[in-house]
Write an enzyme that holds these catalytic residues in place. Sequence first.
Site, short mmCIF file in Angstrom:
data_model
loop_
_atom_site.label_atom_id
_atom_site.label_comp_id
_atom_site.label_asym_id
_atom_site.label_seq_id
_atom_site.Cartn_x
_atom_site.Cartn_y
_atom_site.Cartn_z
N HIS A 287 0.81 -1.22 0.00
CA HIS A 287 0.00 0.00 0.00
C HIS A 287 0.84 1.27 0.00
O HIS A 287 1.90 1.34 0.62
CB HIS A 287 -0.94 -0.01 1.21
CG HIS A 287 -0.22 -0.08 2.53
ND1 HIS A 287 0.24 1.01 3.21
CD2 HIS A 287 0.12 -1.16 3.28
CE1 HIS A 287 0.81 0.64 4.33
NE2 HIS A 287 0.76 -0.68 4.41
N ASP A 288 0.35 2.27 -0.72
CA ASP A 288 0.91 3.63 -0.73
C ASP A 288 2.30 3.71 -1.34
O ASP A 288 3.01 4.71 -1.14
CB ASP A 288 0.93 4.22 0.69
CG ASP A 288 -0.45 4.23 1.33
OD1 ASP A 288 -1.31 4.98 0.83
OD2 ASP A 288 -0.67 3.48 2.29
N GLY B 89 4.93 -1.06 2.73
CA GLY B 89 4.13 0.14 2.52
C GLY B 89 4.95 1.41 2.46
O GLY B 89 5.98 1.55 3.11
#
Length: 262
Positions: A122-123, A140
């Site tokens: 994520h991200d 992440g």
Amino acid sequence: MGVKIHPTAIVESGAELGEDVEIGPFACVSAKAKIGDRTRIGQAARIDGDTTIGADNEIFSHAVVGSIPQDLKFHGEEVRLIIGDRNKIREFTLINPGTEGGGGVTRIGSDNLLMGYVHVAHDCIIGNRCILANAATLAGHVELGDGVVVGGMTPIHQFVKIGDLAMIAGASALSQDIPPYCLAEGNRAVLRGLNLTGLRRALPRETIDALRRAYRALFESGKPLKETAEALMQESESEEVKTMCRFVLETKRGIPFERKSK
């Protein structure tokens, strides 16, 4: 030629498919997905969530693109994954969208190669023309510049940043930031010099020579790192040297190099 969807594929109502898109056997495409022209989705691949994929991408069998983040703080908020053009995403690769705490978006540029079993968490932000070899793992919030190479079986700690044209050798473990144009290797990975193979393909000799001098001053002279970077910012006429020094001055996780005495 028109869109080609195999009879066993599932394309949910609401999905947007560009011209000449191909969806292979047993593939699944979510209602919020947007797939660009001439992109091919392979057998049993899954395009999940609010995922936008550009043109001329190849997504191979059993890749999972856009499934919810592997983050215990995720509670079903609206998040996205955005992928550019001409990427190759190989078998069993997993790419997650963003989280609310990281801005809500995972973003991948264009002309990248993600080999088998790669994980982009994520991200993350990945630039253009990067290569992630088999089983490279980005935690992440990792950021990769343009032209970065990450060797196989290499995990990268969350929030790490890697600058343009840097290379991380295979089977390393990276927990700190790597400046542009550099080569890192080891567990834990440390700087081993410049990524000369990549630089020779991309930059003129005089620029590489300037980067050599800057690298020696920064990481081999034994002088204080940030003071040296500030001095080089003022002295050097090379934009690439200034880019390297700016990265050193802005790092949050630090630069992993073997400090030498003066």
